[in-house]
Design an enzyme around this catalytic site. Structure first.
Site, PDB file in Angstrom:
ATOM      1  N   ARG A   1      -7.879  -0.486  -6.648  1.00  0.00           N
ATOM      2  CA  ARG A   1      -8.447   0.504  -5.281  1.00  0.00           C
ATOM      3  C   ARG A   1      -8.099   1.937  -6.660  1.00  0.00           C
ATOM      4  NH1 ARG A   1      -3.879   0.977  -0.062  1.00  0.00           N
ATOM      5  NH2 ARG A   1      -6.245   2.065   0.288  1.00  0.00           N
TER       6      ARG A   1
ATOM      7  N   ASP B   1      -2.003  10.882  -1.756  1.00  0.00           N
ATOM      8  CA  ASP B   1      -2.129  10.534  -2.744  1.00  0.00           C
ATOM      9  C   ASP B   1      -3.118  10.495  -5.120  1.00  0.00           C
ATOM     10  OD1 ASP B   1      -3.051   8.899   0.029  1.00  0.00           O
ATOM     11  OD2 ASP B   1      -2.608   6.619  -1.298  1.00  0.00           O
TER      12      ASP B   1
ATOM     13  N   GLN C   1      -1.744   2.476  10.753  1.00  0.00           N
ATOM     14  CA  GLN C   1      -0.403   1.946   9.275  1.00  0.00           C
ATOM     15  C   GLN C   1       0.578   3.456  10.241  1.00  0.00           C
ATOM     16  OE1 GLN C   1      -3.573   2.752   8.145  1.00  0.00           O
ATOM     17  NE2 GLN C   1      -3.112   2.299   6.264  1.00  0.00           N
TER      18      GLN C   1
ATOM     19  N   ASN D   1      -5.238  12.716   1.212  1.00  0.00           N
ATOM     20  CA  ASN D   1      -4.554  11.514   1.746  1.00  0.00           C
ATOM     21  C   ASN D   1      -5.409  10.887   2.413  1.00  0.00           C
ATOM     22  OD1 ASN D   1      -1.387  10.660   2.134  1.00  0.00           O
ATOM     23  ND2 ASN D   1      -2.099  11.884   4.043  1.00  0.00           N
ATOM     24  N   LYS D   2      -3.888   9.883   3.588  1.00  0.00           N
ATOM     25  CA  LYS D   2      -4.973   8.573   4.263  1.00  0.00           C
ATOM     26  C   LYS D   2      -6.254  10.235   5.348  1.00  0.00           C
ATOM     27  CE  LYS D   2      -4.830   5.519   4.835  1.00  0.00           C
ATOM     28  NZ  LYS D   2      -6.004   4.746   4.253  1.00  0.00           N
TER      29      LYS D   2
ATOM     30  N   ARG E   1       0.848  -0.991  -0.308  1.00  0.00           N
ATOM     31  CA  ARG E   1      -0.032  -0.141  -0.552  1.00  0.00           C
ATOM     32  C   ARG E   1       0.891   0.977  -0.297  1.00  0.00           C
ATOM     33  NH1 ARG E   1       2.435   2.266   4.140  1.00  0.00           N
ATOM     34  NH2 ARG E   1       1.163   3.555   3.871  1.00  0.00           N
ATOM     35  N   GLY E   2       0.659   2.527   0.377  1.00  0.00           N
ATOM     36  CA  GLY E   2       1.075   3.801  -0.356  1.00  0.00           C
ATOM     37  C   GLY E   2       1.058   4.243  -1.797  1.00  0.00           C
ATOM     38  N   ALA E   3       0.847   5.399  -1.563  1.00  0.00           N
ATOM     39  CA  ALA E   3       0.567   5.654  -3.326  1.00  0.00           C
ATOM     40  C   ALA E   3       1.243   4.948  -4.813  1.00  0.00           C
ATOM     41  CB  ALA E   3      -0.196   7.168  -3.589  1.00  0.00           C
TER      42      ALA E   3
HETATM   43  O1  MRU Z   1      -4.398   3.090   2.488  1.00  0.00           O
HETATM   44  P1  MRU Z   1      -2.700   3.567   2.511  1.00  0.00           P
HETATM   45  O2  MRU Z   1      -2.342   3.181   3.084  1.00  0.00           O
HETATM   46  O3  MRU Z   1      -2.324   3.265   0.528  1.00  0.00           O
HETATM   47  O4  MRU Z   1      -2.651   5.171   2.047  1.00  0.00           O
HETATM   48  C1  MRU Z   1      -1.296   5.847   1.941  1.00  0.00           C
HETATM   49  C2  MRU Z   1      -1.701   6.862   2.661  1.00  0.00           C
HETATM   50  O5  MRU Z   1      -2.440   7.950   2.741  1.00  0.00           O
HETATM   51  C3  MRU Z   1      -0.511   7.567   2.277  1.00  0.00           C
HETATM   52  O6  MRU Z   1       0.260   8.827   2.827  1.00  0.00           O
HETATM   53  C4  MRU Z   1       0.211   8.287   0.644  1.00  0.00           C
HETATM   54  O7  MRU Z   1      -0.522   7.105  -0.161  1.00  0.00           O
HETATM   55  C5  MRU Z   1       1.665   8.682   0.633  1.00  0.00           C
HETATM   56  S1  MRU Z   1       2.709   7.487   0.492  1.00  0.00           S
HETATM   57  C6  MRU Z   1       3.946   8.135   0.666  1.00  0.00           C
END
Ligand code: MRU
Length: 340
Positions: free
Chosen positions: A86, A232, A191, A242-243, A45-47
């Protein structure tokens, strides 16, 4: 440099993030369906990392000995399947688009798979290089003995290496400028508690984890120098998805006069969107809120709402740190100038 994914002969190995921090389990992905499942279930996970794994997923879709029509059908099916994993992180779509272009150009070539692999590797390499550049730039914005707040996990685990917002933390630590990081635990998937704490412990970076609801009181009681978050998807005017919980932090930061920095590579900018109103926000299963990791807190029968992201309006963002430079308001102009 630690990376949560590695290509080995004809498979992609991933560190399964749903098992962290309890166990370090490496899994082998052998098909595009494996890659799609790993993204959907948030094993990765993570963009930026979602984009990287999707790119390798398309390599897995093109069998070494396949040719012609069979190969083509399989490729388009994989492309659509991976697109549907996603919806919010735009890096996914940018990475798939790069692989699609390679496919279109070389669809009849016997070396197609190698060319796709080279492109996936390039995406991975470029994301890590971007993180290092952002880390260096971001650290210049912090004072000595900085205390910062961050949310979710934006480290090596989210990016393929080094990190975005956590990359700035890492760079500041390497330069001897950092005194303390406060990661929010980041309900419901935790996370921050599971992954960011795991990374910070490994690096020996000083931190104190806080409950999401402690962020406001932290800003009242501590002198915090910056809030650093990842992204994201960023619209052309700077509105940033973002999250979930990032918007709340931005409002708090404004109230307390604390700079609020978004740290994101240019692969996170969506030039097709004029504002954040058009960003698709993923809603995940209510079970993630009701019984995180199998521990049921709410009574049976209780309903829940589980948006995975929120959108922070550009007006609450002090600056956006990209690998091509620090962007200041008005973002419509600064984003426009780096994209042109
Ligand atoms: O749902 P996730 O864990 O994929 O969400 C991740 C985030 O929101 C991060 O802040 C975002 O992807 C930037 S990561 C470099």
């Amino acid at each position: 440099m630690f990376s949560p994914v590695r290509w080995r002969e004809d498979a992609l190995e991933i560190l399964d993030q749903t098992e962290l921090p309890w166990k370090e389990v490496w899994r082998e992905l052998r098909s595009w369906e494996d890659a799609a499942e790993a993204i959907r279930k948030m094993r990765v996970r993570g963009a930026p990392l979602i984009g990287i794994v999707a790119a390798y997923g398309l390599v897995l879709a093109v069998g070494e000995h396949q040719a012609g029509k069979e190969r083509e059908v399989q490729f388009w099916q994989a492309l659509e399947g991976l697109k549907g994993t996603r919806p919010t992180a735009v890096n996914l779509f940018h990475a798939l688009e790069r692989l699609r272009k390679v496919f279109e150009r070389h669809r009849d070539s016997p070396g197609l798979r190698d060319l796709l692999l080279a492109e996936a590797r390039a995406i991975h390499r470029e994301e890590v290089q971007a993180c290092r550049a952002m880390g260096r730039l971001g650290a210049t914005l912090l004072p000595n003995r900085a205390k910062v707040v961050t949310i979710c996990n934006t480290g090596a685990l989210a990016t393929g290496g080094y990190g975005t917002a956590l990359g700035v933390v890492r760079a500041a630590w390497e330069e001897g400028k950092l005194s303390m990081v406060y990661p929010l635990e980041t309900r419901p998937r935790l996370q921050g508690a599971r992954l960011t704490a795991w990374e910070l412990l490994r690096e020996g970076i000083p931190f104190r984890l806080i409950a999401d609801s402690a962020a406001g009181w932290l800003l009242v009681t501590e002198k915090i120098d910056a809030v650093l978050v990842g992204a994201d998807r960023i619209a052309r005017n700077g509105d940033t998805a973002n999250k979930i919980g990032t918007y709340t932090l931005a409002v708090l930061a404004r109230r307390h006069g604390v700079p609020f920095y978004v740290v994101a590579p240019t692969s996170t900018i969506d030039p097709s969107l004029p504002t954040g109103a058009g960003i698709p926000i993923e809603e995940r299963d209510e079970g993630e809120v009701l019984s995180p990791y199998g521990m049921r807190f709410a009574p049976v029968g209780a309903p829940a709402w589980n948006p995975a992201f929120d959108v922070t309006p550009a007006e609450l963002i002090t600056a956006i740190i990209t690998e091509r430079g620090i962007l200041w308001p008005p973002f419509s102009e600064s984003i426009g100038s780096i994209l042109s």
